[in-house]
Design an enzyme around this catalytic site. Structure first.
Site, PDB file in Angstrom:
ATOM      1  CD  GLU A   1      38.546  33.637  35.286  1.00 42.76           C
ATOM      2  OE1 GLU A   1      38.251  32.763  35.846  1.00 42.76           O
ATOM      3  OE2 GLU A   1      39.737  34.068  35.189  1.00 42.76           O
TER       4      GLU A   1
ATOM      5  CD  GLU B   1      43.300  37.275  35.827  1.00 39.23           C
ATOM      6  OE1 GLU B   1      43.049  36.578  34.835  1.00 39.23           O
ATOM      7  OE2 GLU B   1      42.851  36.810  36.824  1.00 39.23           O
TER       8      GLU B   1
ATOM      9  CG  MET C   1      45.861  34.947  40.557  1.00 39.47           C
ATOM     10  SD  MET C   1      44.853  35.380  39.076  1.00 39.47           S
ATOM     11  CE  MET C   1      46.081  34.982  37.810  1.00 39.47           C
ATOM     12  CD  GLU C   2      43.759  32.267  36.521  1.00 39.78           C
ATOM     13  OE1 GLU C   2      43.575  32.569  35.466  1.00 39.78           O
ATOM     14  OE2 GLU C   2      43.217  32.668  37.752  1.00 39.78           O
ATOM     15  CG  ASN C   3      49.475  33.106  41.244  1.00 36.98           C
ATOM     16  OD1 ASN C   3      49.227  34.266  40.204  1.00 36.98           O
ATOM     17  ND2 ASN C   3      49.147  33.474  42.441  1.00 36.98           N
TER      18      ASN C   3
ATOM     19  N   GLY D   1      38.854  36.262  44.952  1.00 35.10           N
ATOM     20  CA  GLY D   1      38.210  35.123  45.528  1.00 35.10           C
ATOM     21  C   GLY D   1      39.528  34.114  45.352  1.00 35.10           C
TER      22      GLY D   1
ATOM     23  CG  HIS E   1      37.517  28.562  39.086  1.00 38.20           C
ATOM     24  ND1 HIS E   1      36.323  28.996  38.262  1.00 38.20           N
ATOM     25  CD2 HIS E   1      38.383  29.398  38.606  1.00 38.20           C
ATOM     26  CE1 HIS E   1      36.658  29.849  37.647  1.00 38.20           C
ATOM     27  NE2 HIS E   1      37.879  30.329  37.728  1.00 38.20           N
ATOM     28  CD  GLU E   2      41.315  29.979  40.986  1.00 28.79           C
ATOM     29  OE1 GLU E   2      42.212  30.469  40.126  1.00 28.79           O
ATOM     30  OE2 GLU E   2      40.144  30.627  41.151  1.00 28.79           O
TER      31      GLU E   2
END
Length: 599
Positions: free
Chosen positions: A323, A127, A268-270, A266, A300-301
């Protein structure tokens, strides 16, 4: 020559006739210490045969390009960031063989050498536009595809991707190959590859679609400090909460969390393979707020697996929504399904405080900002996009109603799974579920900048009974605009030196003056707290009697959220030169005495 930028217009023109089916990506990480071999086979269609388009790739060199069996000269078709395709067919197969570069900036394929034992660890970070540093792709979120990864590396490595890891197949002495199954249709920026001698703690969680394997990974030298039990407990709580809230099964086949060294974000939502900053592995005793923040990041992720990965924004204009939603959902989950029941207090003191600060600067901007190209995306990862966006979303939940908001979400996921959407698609579902017209709300809250101030004006008679109660609204910063607020007003009496809530009023505040008839005729409480529960995004003030009571009892509130609201308001008065610093300091020091909340 466009360089590495990509405009929204170019992306829209490309998506108007290109549809991607699949990518088969073969990577060999054993060729050199600074580069690796990448072979991409992309299959896509065009509704305009004979037209031109381009594929994104940033690489030191391209060895060969083959489109539908025809060889294209890299010297004339590759400019360092794009491969031009001057005439595509209705159905296409593109094969690109390239030499790509390892990075040490946290972009593309990051390579790290552990100074403790000399072991090599690699992971991807894509990203916003960095999948093109590893493979040849149509680098935009609305051109989703299936991805099949094949990786060659040292045989003692763990190799992870979005799908379940296959067994290693020996290639030669010390080298193996991993052939992953295809992913579902996902955007390029949430694909992932992680490789190295990572240690792992494994577990599983029972989801709606069956048992989901879980993994928590870190480099070997960090294993003694990894508190995997805490991480997994938080993760499992999130699975149960989000599947129920969204009424949607977890969409992928496994869920790995990798604590990555030298990480520049912080987390990453892979899809199914989240990467998290290694600083969240605590090497010693840390304040509880650090552990709480890690839990929020984990949730969050996880929320992004649905909002972002299953349903993806069409273009980066809706980055704020991506987000903000994850921030709201993770805080709600933390407050309602984990030990961190005071999560909304943390949100008030950290996220909202950040938003208020940035929204009162000359650099403020609307939450929804036009993102004309990739470079503008990078300027919008700020306190307005994240913190104000999440604060406004919290207000939207209050405005339409929590049950109605959740009902709208469920319809949204059911209708748009594996697709791409805009803000309007979500609004349609929320309007239908709530019966509220949100178009005017969106303009006032999302397309303008600045913050309003809410002040109670209370009149009482000689017996201390309220004869008039009004909430006055004014402009504190930004655009000259008054906004609608759905909020609560708390009434607190003083009992043995503590403020005890004796009543709460829910109402809509709009315009310069909003009457509060529910207070009229009641005995005047010690404190009238506007925006109790912190639902609205607004600066608040106190009427004189409430302010005097709060200053006289700095630790009068027993609940952390109203306590934080009062502290923030008194500080804001000082910041705005409405209270002298010499009056604020004794109050602040007294408020600290006996504080037990780490945040």
């Amino acid at each position: 020559m466009p360089g590495t930028n990509l405009t929204r217009d170019e992306a829209q023109q490309r998506a108007a006739h290109i549809a991607t089916q699949s990518y088969a990506v073969e990577l060999d990480l054993t060729t050199a210490a600074d580069t690796f071999r990448s072979v991409t086979t992309a299959r896509f269609t065009s509704s305009a045969p004979g037209s031109e388009t381009f594929v994104d790739l940033i690489a030191p060199s391209v060895e060969s390009i083959t489109l539908n069996g025809e060889s294209l000269d890299p010297a004339t078709h590759f400019d360092g960031s794009r491969i031009s395709l001057r005439s595509v067919a209705a159905d296409n197969e593109l094969v690109v063989e390239a030499t790509c570069a390892f990075m040490n900036t946290g972009e593309g394929m990051h390579r790290f050498v552990d100074p403790v034992d000399g072991e090599v660890y690699v992971y991807t970070q894509f990203e916003v536009p960095d999948a093109r540093r590893v493979m040849a792709v149509f680098e935009q979120p609305d051109l989703k595809a299936e991805f099949t990864f094949t990786l060659t590396g040292p045989s003692h490595w763990q190799v992870l991707s979005n799908a379940v890891s296959p067994p290693a197949e020996p290639v030669r002495d010390g080298v193996a190959i991993w052939r992953f199954p295809a992913t579902p249709r996902i955007p390029t920026y949430v694909t992932a590859l992680v490789a190295g001698p990572y240690d792992v703690v494994r577990d599983s969680v029972e989801g709606r679609a069956g048992e989901i394997p879980l993994g928590v990974f870190c480099r070997r030298s960090m294993t003694p400090h990894l508190d995997a039990a805490n991480i997994l407990a938080c993760t499992k709580a999130g699975f149960a909460y989000f599947e129920e809230m969204f009424d949607s099964a977890y969409p992928f086949t496994k869920y790995d969390q990798v604590f990555a060294p030298e990480y520049n974000w912080g987390a990453m939502e892979n899809a199914g393979c989240v990467t998290i900053n290694e600083t969240y592995i605590f090497r010693g005793k840390v304040p509880e707020t650090h552990v709480e923040r890690r839990a929020l990041t984990i949730l969050h992720e996880l929320a992004h697996m649905w909002f972002g990965d299953l349903v993806t924004m069409r273009w980066w204009d809706d980055l704020w929504l991506n987000e903000s939603f994850a921030e709201w959902a993770s805080t709600a989950c933390q407050a309602e399904a984990t030990e961190w029941t005071g999560a909304w207090t943390t949100f008030c003191t950290q996220e909202k405080a950040w938003a208020y600060r940035q929204d009162q600067l000359s650099s403020t901007h609307p939450v929804v900002a036009p993102i004309r190209d990739l470079r503008e995306v990078e300027t919008n990862f700020d306190g307005i996009t994240y913190a104000k966006g999440a604060s406004v979303l919290k207000q939207l939940v209050a405005y339409v109603g929590r049950d109605e908001f959740v009902a709208g979400l469920r319809s949204y996921f059911a209708k748009h799974s594996w697709g791409n959407t805009t803000l309007n698609d979500l609004l349609v579902e929320l309007e239908q579920a709530s019966g509220r017209d949100l178009r005017s709300w969106v303009h006032k809250w999302l397309e303008t900048s600045g913050v309003n101030l809410l002040r109670p004006v209370i009149e009482i008679d000689e017996q201390g009974m309220i004869t008039s109660a009004v909430i006055e609204q004014s402009v504190a910063s930004g655009d000259d605009l008054l906004r609608p607020h759905r909020l609560e007003i708390g009434a607190y009496d003083l009992v043995d030196g503590r403020f005890v809530r004796t009543g709460v009023i829910s109402l809509d505040v709009d315009g310069p003056r909003t009457a509060v008839p529910q207070l009229i005729g009641a005995a005047r409480p010690a404190v009238i707290l506007v925006n109790d529960a912190d639902l609205a995004y607004a600066k608040i003030r106190f009427d004189p009697l409430s302010l005097a009571a709060i200053l006289a009892h700095p630790r009068g509130f027993t609940d952390t959220l109203p306590h934080s609201l009062a502290l923030a308001a008194v500080w804001d008065m000082t910041r705005d030169a409405q209270m002298r610093a010499r009056d604020y300091l004794p109050f602040a020091l007294a408020a600290l005495d006996g504080e037990r909340d780490s945040t």
